[in-house]
Design a protein around this motif. Structure first.
Motif, PDB file in Angstrom:
ATOM      1  N   GLU A   1       1.012  -1.063  -0.141  1.00  0.00           N
ATOM      2  CA  GLU A   1      -0.125   0.073  -0.153  1.00  0.00           C
ATOM      3  C   GLU A   1       1.014   1.312  -0.109  1.00  0.00           C
ATOM      4  O   GLU A   1       1.869   1.352   0.725  1.00  0.00           O
ATOM      5  CB  GLU A   1      -0.826  -0.052   1.340  1.00  0.00           C
TER       6      GLU A   1
ATOM      7  N   TRP B   1      -2.431   7.670   0.026  1.00  0.00           N
ATOM      8  CA  TRP B   1      -3.920   7.666   0.218  1.00  0.00           C
ATOM      9  C   TRP B   1      -4.577   8.870  -0.578  1.00  0.00           C
ATOM     10  O   TRP B   1      -3.969   9.709  -0.926  1.00  0.00           O
ATOM     11  CB  TRP B   1      -4.227   7.987   1.768  1.00  0.00           C
TER      12      TRP B   1
ATOM     13  N   GLU C   1     -11.606  -2.634  -2.298  1.00  0.00           N
ATOM     14  CA  GLU C   1     -11.916  -3.058  -0.878  1.00  0.00           C
ATOM     15  C   GLU C   1     -13.439  -2.385  -0.511  1.00  0.00           C
ATOM     16  O   GLU C   1     -14.197  -3.073   0.308  1.00  0.00           O
ATOM     17  CB  GLU C   1     -11.008  -2.711   0.376  1.00  0.00           C
TER      18      GLU C   1
ATOM     19  N   ALA D   1     -11.409   1.974  -1.406  1.00  0.00           N
ATOM     20  CA  ALA D   1     -10.627   1.578  -0.116  1.00  0.00           C
ATOM     21  C   ALA D   1     -11.222   2.540   0.763  1.00  0.00           C
ATOM     22  O   ALA D   1     -11.656   3.804   0.457  1.00  0.00           O
ATOM     23  CB  ALA D   1      -9.368   1.578   0.046  1.00  0.00           C
TER      24      ALA D   1
ATOM     25  N   LYS E   1      -7.015   4.435  -2.528  1.00  0.00           N
ATOM     26  CA  LYS E   1      -5.566   4.150  -1.968  1.00  0.00           C
ATOM     27  C   LYS E   1      -4.798   3.826  -3.422  1.00  0.00           C
ATOM     28  O   LYS E   1      -5.515   3.330  -4.266  1.00  0.00           O
ATOM     29  CB  LYS E   1      -5.500   3.170  -1.175  1.00  0.00           C
TER      30      LYS E   1
END
Length: 628
Positions: A117, A120, A474, A511, A523
């Motif tokens: 990851e 953001w 997600e 996300a 993200k």
């Protein structure tokens, strides 16, 4: 039984650092394409002094705040929106959920390596992902929120919002739309970020890393985003690099109004890497025949090093067409550059409808048919965009433009009726410059899945593998409005010193960020991609090993290499300016192991490059340090 050879050389010439040799351009064939010479006007010489210096940063803690001021710029005109909307009903009627069947015949399937990851999205939309990786494995990744550094192992090093990164009280408007590349010819990063969305505030922030490690700081230059003084501001940048220059393209929009024209900034890069004043010029008044110049993409070199003089650029019609435009800046600023435009036929491309996502009726904005990504290698300009693959569904439109003949090959990839594939980015995936094999990263979504990231391989015969999942979504995206911004870019880069041709990509996925109380946003995921099988004969690496030792060098240098086939080879030492210092070896050895030795003798202390070639193809490029 293997052959072996030991050769001694004694020589003494001065030199400094060079990381790569340089490739030359070929001339497009005007008899095949429709060519327009002098297709733009060049400005007078501009000079910009160094604006600021970003000092070295210590490793920091990644943090964010709750989304403060969501903003989204209009990125196409009303006629584009009308065409896209007209296809939605047909698209809905053609829905037929099917996964990729596994019937693709390409011999290599992408494999996911190191992945993690990254950025953001908490401040603005769309994500506008971009990333670059150095030969040493330093990663710079950015989006509309800010910038981060990582190692190739995924170790987090640094994060800042753009306002904190620049820390400049003269930058009072929004900062957005980053683009970053790694210049392997100079072993430095170059980055462009925009400031402001009006004629009075528009600036193009050009950043040169001081070293190959961005933690050592950047040189910052502020160029006007209203170069013609015609009440316009600069948007949608793209960035490319040649042997001696960088090129920044963008679209000018009238403040409070519509598209005005595309422009190209041509900038010699040496001063930028040294923190000196930049001399530069810009191209404007670009030809609009057979369609307007819009979102030109400079095509950097696909493998280690650069090419030139000048650079190629590519553009497509934003609303669709059956031709593209190859632009050629014919020379560096130090020469007599001319901007020519070649109109070249391709498979028809057209606007698809916006995309669906699981969990929300909000559509994902797929943008238009502008070119998304490009590179140049071995006489071929590779580029990608997205297109309607049937009934309004989004798919990838991949092209190989053969510059010497001004002809184009293309192929599409997607799954009509099931998924939308958009915002592709292309990078070479081969150990040799002669193979046109590529990897293409892209975004995928449907009413059955959250927005996700995938990658696909296209081999030398333009056969596709199945795509593989890089990162699943997600959650759905709900940042604001009935249509959510989705791209506008996917980042992708080749790690040039990787013998297996591994690539890296950055894309956006749906996300939540619970720690910041931010939900239904994006993200960024960073991923290393390689292949699961031996590359084809066309892509095969003839070198089984290549070693230059000891390093650093105090006296005698050994060069050892092993071949699995007979082939012509030359070994040459270069200095930093690209000048050949001495050709050490030229022969056509059989398969076997060979060892050469030479004495550094009166060679001054410094860094050099020992380049192994077959014909004009660079097989290896090894840096050596000569000690005092």
């Amino acid at each position: 039984m293997r052959n072996s050879l030991l050769i001694f050389f004694f020589w003494s010439l001065p030199g400094q650092v060079l990381l790569v040799a340089q490739a030359t351009k070929v001339t497009p064939l005007p008899l095949v394409s429709s060519v327009e010479y002098n297709a733009g006007q060049v400005s007078s010489l501009q000079t910009t002094a160094l604006h600021a210096e970003i000092h070295p940063q210590l490793s920091g803690k990644k943090w964010a705040v709750a989304m403060r001021s969501v903003s989204s710029r209009k990125h196409y005109e009303d006629d584009i929106a009308v065409i896209k909307a007209s296809k939605q009903e047909t698209k809905l009627r053609s829905y037929d959920p099917v996964e990729e069947s596994g019937s693709r015949s390409a011999g290599l399937t992408p494999v996911l390596g190191t992945n993690f990851e990254a950025n953001w999205l908490t401040e603005s939309t769309p994500p506008d992902n971009t990333m670059a990786i150095s030969n040493s494995g330093m990663i710079v990744t950015a989006n509309n929120d800010g910038i981060e550094y990582y190692t190739s192992a995924g170790t987090f090093l640094y994060f800042d919002f753009w306002s904190d990164f620049f820390h400049d009280n003269t930058l009072t408007s929004s900062i957005y739309d980053p683009r970053v590349i790694y210049d392997s010819g100079a072993d430095r990063f170059v980055m462009v970020v925009l400031h402001g969305s009006s004629a009075s505030t528009s600036k193009v922030l050009v950043c040169f890393s001081k070293t190959n490690n961005p933690q050592n700081g950047w040189w910052i230059y502020t160029l006007t985003g209203n170069p013609l003084g015609n009440n316009c501001w600069f948007d949608y940048p793209s960035l490319g690099v040649s042997n001696h220059e960088i090129y920044i393209t963008g679209n000018l929009f009238v403040t409070g109004g519509s598209f005005n024209q595309a422009v190209i900034y041509q900038i010699p890069k040496a001063a930028g890497y040294a923190g000196g004043s930049l001399d530069w010029q810009y191209w404007s008044g670009l030809s609009s025949s057979p369609f307007r110049a819009f979102s030109l993409v400079p095509a950097s070199y696909g493998h280690q090093g650069n090419y030139g003089p000048g650079i190629y650029l590519i553009s497509s019609e934003s609303s669709g067409n059956a031709v593209v435009r190859l632009w050629d800046i014919t020379d560096d600023m130090s020469g007599a550059p001319q901007l020519n435009s070649h109109t070249i036929s391709t498979t028809a491309y057209s606007l698809p409808a916006d995309a669906y996502q699981l969990g929300s009726e909000d559509a994902l904005d797929n943008g238009d048919c502008r070119t998304q990504s490009a590179f140049y290698l071995n006489g071929i300009l590779h580029f990608v965009l997205h297109t309607d693959i049937g009934n309004g569904w989004n798919g990838i439109h991949y092209n190989r433009l053969h510059v010497g003949t001004s002809t184009n090959q293309s192929s599409t990839f997607g799954l009509q009726g099931s998924f939308d594939y958009s915002y592709p980015a292309v990078v070479p995936f081969s150990t040799t410059v002669t193979s046109p094999s590529v990897m293409i990263g892209f975004l995928r979504t449907s009413s059955e899945i959250y927005p996700q990231i995938r990658v696909v391989h296209c081999d030398q015969s333009m056969e596709w593998s199945n795509s593989i999942l890089v990162k699943s979504g997600e959650t759905y995206v709900d940042i604001g409005g009935n249509t959510e911004r989705w791209g506008d870019y996917t980042g992708i880069a080749r790690r040039h010193n990787s013998a297996s041709g591994r690539i890296w990509m950055a894309g956006s996925y749906g996300a939540n960020i619970p720690s910041q109380f931010v939900t239904n946003t994006y993200k960024t995921w960073i991923a290393e991609i390689y292949g699961n099988s031996t590359v084809s004969l066309e892509e095969a690496d003839p070198l089984e090993s290549y070693l230059v030792f000891p390093n650093p060098v105090y006296d005698l240098v050994q060069i050892r290499f092993s071949l699995d086939q007979q082939m012509p080879l030359t070994i040459t030492v270069y200095d930093m300016q690209g000048k050949a210092i001495r050709e050490l070896y030229r022969d056509t050895p059989r398969a076997g192991t060979y060892q050469l030795s030479f004495n550094r003798d009166a060679l001054p202390a410094g860094t050099y490059a020992v380049v192994l070639r077959s014909h004009h193809q660079i097989l290896r490029n090894e840096k050596i340090v000569v000690a005092d």
